[in-house]
Design a protein around this motif. Structure first.
Motif, short mmCIF file in Angstrom:
data_model
loop_
_atom_site.label_atom_id
_atom_site.label_comp_id
_atom_site.label_asym_id
_atom_site.label_seq_id
_atom_site.Cartn_x
_atom_site.Cartn_y
_atom_site.Cartn_z
N GLN A 142 0.86 -1.18 0.00
CA GLN A 142 0.00 0.00 0.00
C GLN A 142 0.90 1.23 0.00
OE1 GLN A 142 -3.41 0.23 -0.11
NE2 GLN A 142 -3.48 -1.98 -0.31
N ILE A 143 0.78 2.06 -1.03
CA ILE A 143 1.50 3.33 -1.00
C ILE A 143 0.70 4.26 -0.09
CG2 ILE A 143 2.11 5.39 -2.32
CD1 ILE A 143 3.07 3.63 -4.57
N LEU A 144 1.37 4.75 0.94
CA LEU A 144 0.73 5.60 1.94
C LEU A 144 0.84 7.07 1.58
CD1 LEU A 144 2.14 3.71 5.05
CD2 LEU A 144 -0.07 3.36 3.92
N GLU A 145 1.94 7.41 0.88
CA GLU A 145 2.17 8.82 0.55
C GLU A 145 3.15 8.93 -0.61
OE1 GLU A 145 4.30 11.06 3.64
OE2 GLU A 145 2.71 12.56 3.49
N GLU A 146 2.89 9.89 -1.49
CA GLU A 146 3.82 10.25 -2.57
C GLU A 146 4.11 11.73 -2.40
OE1 GLU A 146 1.81 9.29 -6.21
OE2 GLU A 146 1.93 7.14 -5.86
N THR A 147 5.39 12.11 -2.35
CA THR A 147 5.73 13.51 -2.10
C THR A 147 6.81 13.99 -3.07
OG1 THR A 147 7.36 12.86 -0.43
CG2 THR A 147 5.14 13.38 0.36
N GLY A 148 6.94 15.32 -3.12
CA GLY A 148 7.96 15.95 -3.94
C GLY A 148 7.39 16.48 -5.24
N GLU A 149 8.24 17.19 -5.96
CA GLU A 149 7.86 17.78 -7.24
C GLU A 149 7.94 16.73 -8.33
OE1 GLU A 149 6.38 20.71 -9.45
OE2 GLU A 149 6.85 20.95 -7.31
N PRO A 150 6.83 16.48 -9.05
CA PRO A 150 6.86 15.45 -10.10
C PRO A 150 7.97 15.70 -11.12
CG PRO A 150 4.62 16.21 -9.71
CD PRO A 150 5.53 17.12 -8.94
N TRP A 151 8.60 14.61 -11.55
CA TRP A 151 9.66 14.70 -12.55
C TRP A 151 9.39 13.71 -13.67
CZ3 TRP A 151 13.56 10.66 -12.82
CH2 TRP A 151 13.46 9.70 -11.82
N GLY A 152 9.75 14.11 -14.87
CA GLY A 152 9.50 13.29 -16.05
C GLY A 152 10.63 12.31 -16.30
N PHE A 153 10.26 11.15 -16.79
CA PHE A 153 11.23 10.11 -17.12
C PHE A 153 10.58 9.22 -18.16
CE2 PHE A 153 13.41 6.05 -16.44
CZ PHE A 153 14.73 6.45 -16.34
N LYS A 206 7.53 -0.73 6.63
CA LYS A 206 7.03 0.60 6.26
C LYS A 206 8.28 1.37 5.91
CE LYS A 206 4.03 4.25 8.00
NZ LYS A 206 3.25 4.66 9.18
N GLU A 207 8.38 1.80 4.66
CA GLU A 207 9.67 2.31 4.18
C GLU A 207 9.49 3.54 3.30
OE1 GLU A 207 13.26 0.42 1.41
OE2 GLU A 207 11.55 -0.81 1.94
N GLU A 208 10.40 4.48 3.44
CA GLU A 208 10.47 5.63 2.54
C GLU A 208 11.48 5.30 1.45
OE1 GLU A 208 10.94 9.52 4.29
OE2 GLU A 208 9.91 8.84 6.10
N VAL A 209 11.10 5.51 0.21
CA VAL A 209 11.97 5.21 -0.92
C VAL A 209 11.96 6.43 -1.84
CG1 VAL A 209 12.44 3.61 -2.83
CG2 VAL A 209 11.29 2.78 -0.77
#
Length: 185
Positions: free
Chosen positions: A79-90, A123-126
């Motif tokens: 389960q992704i609990l949170e997505e943060t930061g400025e979106p970047w293209g790839f 529970k991990e931040e990546v």
């Protein structure tokens, strides 16, 4: 054992996947087969729906990078609990959508909860490339494809290519199962 990868257009790729229990039949064998299938296809991630199973399981191995260390893990019932930061293209690709690569914008950091192959909870931040691969594979278990994240004009431009994939009119160097074709290639 190398498993056939399910191609774009198969309904299993659009299903929100179900969680599994610790006693899921032959789970260790399935995970081993998914690693072998992913490596054979030169991928960095593979989700269970891509091998025809609508379950919440995926594997990630970013390999050795110049800027980031190798990140290799099994994710069960993630389960992704949170997505943060400025979106970047790839520019992303997908083993289920061969020969198509498009720019996708994703946030650079995720907080994810999951079980590993030993049923230990984490529970991990990546961040960075590993976070991108996790988000791509997580989308698979949520029934989403990277082609849904590109702009409408690009979607229209690749529509013909996507149709060819469903018909099996592509020639990847790995085994695939096409929805509008009865045989594996």
């Amino acid at each position: 054992m190398k498993l056939p990868i399910v191609a774009y257009g198969d309904p299993v790729l659009k299903k929100v996947c179900s969680p599994i229990e610790k006693d899921y039949p032959n789970l260790n064998e399935l995970i081993a087969n998914m690693w072998e299938t992913m490596y054979n296809a030169s991928g960095v991630g593979l989700a269970a729906p891509q091998v025809g199973l609508p379950i919440r399981l995926f594997v990630v191995d970013t390999g050795e990078g110049d800027d980031e260390p190798r990140y290799k893990k099994v994710f069960i019932n993630a389960q992704i609990l949170e997505e943060t930061g400025e979106p970047w293209g790839f520019t992303e690709g997908c083993l289920s959508i061969p020969e198509i690569r498009e720019e996708v914008f994703r946030k650079p950091n995720v907080l994810i909860s999951y079980y590993d192959e030993n049923w230990e909870q984490h529970k991990e931040e990546v961040s960075g490339f590993a976070a991108r691969v996790i988000q791509h594979e997580y989308d698979h278990i949520e029934g989403k494809l990277f082609t849904e994240k590109i702009n409408m004009l690009r979607k229209q431009l690749i529509k013909g290519k996507l149709d060819k994939i469903t018909k099996g009119e592509v020639h990847p160097d790995y085994k695939m199962k096409f929805p509008r074709q009865n045989k594996k290639r």
